[in-house]
Write an enzyme that holds these catalytic residues in place. Structure first.
Site, short mmCIF file in Angstrom:
data_model
loop_
_atom_site.label_atom_id
_atom_site.label_comp_id
_atom_site.label_asym_id
_atom_site.label_seq_id
_atom_site.Cartn_x
_atom_site.Cartn_y
_atom_site.Cartn_z
N ARG A 129 -8.02 -11.39 14.66
CA ARG A 129 -8.52 -10.44 13.66
C ARG A 129 -9.72 -11.02 12.91
NH1 ARG A 129 -9.73 -10.18 8.30
NH2 ARG A 129 -7.88 -11.43 7.81
N ASP A 130 -9.49 -12.00 12.08
CA ASP A 130 -10.56 -12.59 11.28
C ASP A 130 -11.58 -13.29 12.17
OD1 ASP A 130 -11.96 -13.33 9.05
OD2 ASP A 130 -10.64 -14.96 8.48
N HIS A 182 -6.25 -20.40 2.96
CA HIS A 182 -7.15 -19.88 4.00
C HIS A 182 -8.53 -20.48 3.75
CE1 HIS A 182 -8.38 -16.37 6.70
NE2 HIS A 182 -9.54 -16.88 6.30
N HIS A 215 -12.40 -21.88 4.92
CA HIS A 215 -13.53 -21.87 5.84
C HIS A 215 -14.21 -23.24 5.76
CE1 HIS A 215 -14.03 -17.39 6.79
NE2 HIS A 215 -12.88 -17.52 6.15
N CYS A 267 -17.17 -13.74 7.87
CA CYS A 267 -16.86 -12.58 7.04
C CYS A 267 -18.04 -11.63 7.12
CB CYS A 267 -16.60 -12.99 5.59
SG CYS A 267 -16.28 -11.57 4.51
N ASN A 274 -13.65 -20.18 10.35
CA ASN A 274 -12.39 -20.59 9.74
C ASN A 274 -12.02 -22.02 10.17
OD1 ASN A 274 -11.07 -18.02 8.52
ND2 ASN A 274 -11.83 -17.34 10.51
#
Length: 316
Positions: free
Chosen positions: A32-33, A225, A227, A258, A267
Site C-alpha cells: 500500500r504505502d 512508522h 521514513h 508520500c 520507508n
C-alpha cells in the site's frame, strides 16, 4: 532461510531482561504505502504475487491497499479488484486504508476485517491531504470509526507529520499527543506514529513516547512508522523498542514515500529491520532469505534496484 543458513553472523549477545521486547510485530506496508508513490501503476497481478510472497516469507500483517478515490491515488485504483483476487493466507491480516464513509462501505463489501484511517498532526498537511482543517478531520473520521467498531472491525489510526512538517517545521509534542488521544477516544485500537518526512532523531522519538505515556496512553497501543530520509529510521526504531513499542511499520525493499509530501523518501526497509531484530535476539517470525528474494523480485518488476542495504548486500 534464516541468517544461519545464509552464513550470516548471529546475535552477539541477548538483550538484558526488560530492556527490549521479546517479540515484535512487523506491520508490512509495502503493497500500500510502498506502491502508492510509483509513477506508473503496478499491474494487479504483480501486486497479488507480491502479497503472496510476503505472506510466504512469514509476515502476518500485510497492509494490502487503500480505498481512496482513483483521482487522488491512481496507483491504488484497483483496490476492489485486488481484494477480490487475493488468496488470503491463514493467520495473516490484510488491513486496508479507508479515508471516509464510502471507503468503509467498499471495505465491508470486500469483507475486510482490519481498516486504518489516516490523520495528521498538522493543519497544513491535513488540508493538503484531506482538504479539511486539523479539527475538521475528526468530524470526518468519527462516524467511520464508530461504524467500523460496531461492525466488529479493528481500526488503526495513522498520525502523520508527528516529528516535522515540510510547511510548518517542527511539530510540538503536545500537539501530536492531542491528535493521537482523540483518535483513541474515538475508538481506534492502535496509533501508528509517522515520521512522514524522515526528520526524527532518537531523542525526539523518546520524548514523544514519554509524552504519550505521561498522558495515559500505554505503549502497547502505539506503533512507529519511520521514513529513512536522513538515515535515522533504524536508530529511531531502536529508541522506540527501548521504550517498549512492539509494533513497527516497514516496507519490503524500502519502497515508498508520500504522494502529498514530496520530501518523503522511502520507508524503513523490512529487511533492514529484520537484520537488526535478529541481531538483538527479538523474535519476528520472518524468513529473511525469502523476504530478500521477494524484494529483489519486486525490484525487477519496477525496473530499478531496491534501496534496502540488506537486500543489496544479500543479493550481490
Amino acid at each position: 532461510m534464516g541468517p544461519r543458513e545464509l552464513g550470516l553472523p548471529m546475535q552477539v549477545a541477548a538483550p538484558e531482561p526488560g530492556e527490549l521486547p521479546d517479540a515484535v510485530t512487523i506491520w508490512e506496508v509495502g503493497a500500500r504505502d510502498g506502491l502508492q508513490n510509483e509513477e506508473q501503476a503496478v499491474p494487479v497481478e504483480v501486486k497479488l504475487e507480491f502479497l503472496h510472497r510476503l505472506a510466504d516469507a512469514g509476515l502476518t500483517v500485510l497492509e494490502a491497499t487503500s480505498f481512496v478515490r482513483p483521482e487522488w491515488v491512481p496507483q491504488l485504483a484497483d483496490a476492489a479488484e485486488l481484494l477480490a483476487g487475493l488468496d488470503r493466507a491463514p493467520g495473516v491480516r490484510y488491513p486496508v486504508l479507508v479515508p471516509n464513509a464510502r471507503g468503509l462501505d467498499r471495505a465491508l463489501e470486500a469483507q475486510v476485517r482490519d481498516i486504518a484511517i489516516f490523520a495528521s498532526a498538522t493543519e497544513t498537511f491535513t488540508r493538503r491531504n484531506l482538504n479539511r482543517g486539523l479539527d475538521e478531520q475528526f468530524a470526518m473520521f468519527e462516524p467511520v470509526v464508530q461504524r467500523a467498531v460496531g461492525e466488529g472491525l479493528s481500526v488503526r489510526g495513522y498520525v502523520s507529520m508527528c516529528f516535522g512538517d515540510p510547511w510548518e517545521g517542527p511539530v510540538p509534542v503536545e500537539q501530536v499527543v492531542s491528535v493521537g488521544k482523540r483518535l483513541l477516544e474515538m475508538g481506534c485500537d492502535q496509533l501508528s506514529l509517522g515520521d512522514t518526512i524522515g526528520v526524527a532523531t532518537p531523542g525526539h522519538v523518546s520524548a514523544l513516547l514519554r509524552a504519550f505515556v505521561a498522558a495515559g496512553v500505554g505503549v502497547d497501543r502505539l506503533a512507529v512508522h519511520f521514513h529513512d530520509t536522513y538515515g535515522q529510521a533504524l536508530s529511531n526504531t531502536l529508541a522506540a523498542l527501548q521504550h517498549g513499542v512492539t509494533t513497527v511499520d516497514s516496507s519490503a525493499g524500502g519502497l515508498g514515500g508520500c504522494p502529498y509530501a514530496k520530501s518523503a523518501t522511502g520507508n524503513l526497509a523490512t529487511e533492514d529491520l529484520v537484520w537488526m531484530l535478529d541481531g538483538l535476539g527479538i523474535k519476528h517470525g520472518v524468513d529473511l532469505g525469502r523476504l530478500v528474494a521477494t524484494s529483489a523480485w519486486m525490484a525487477e518488476q519496477l525496473g530499478r534496484p531496491s534501496p534496502s542495504r540488506v537486500v543489496k548486500a544479500l543479493s550481490s
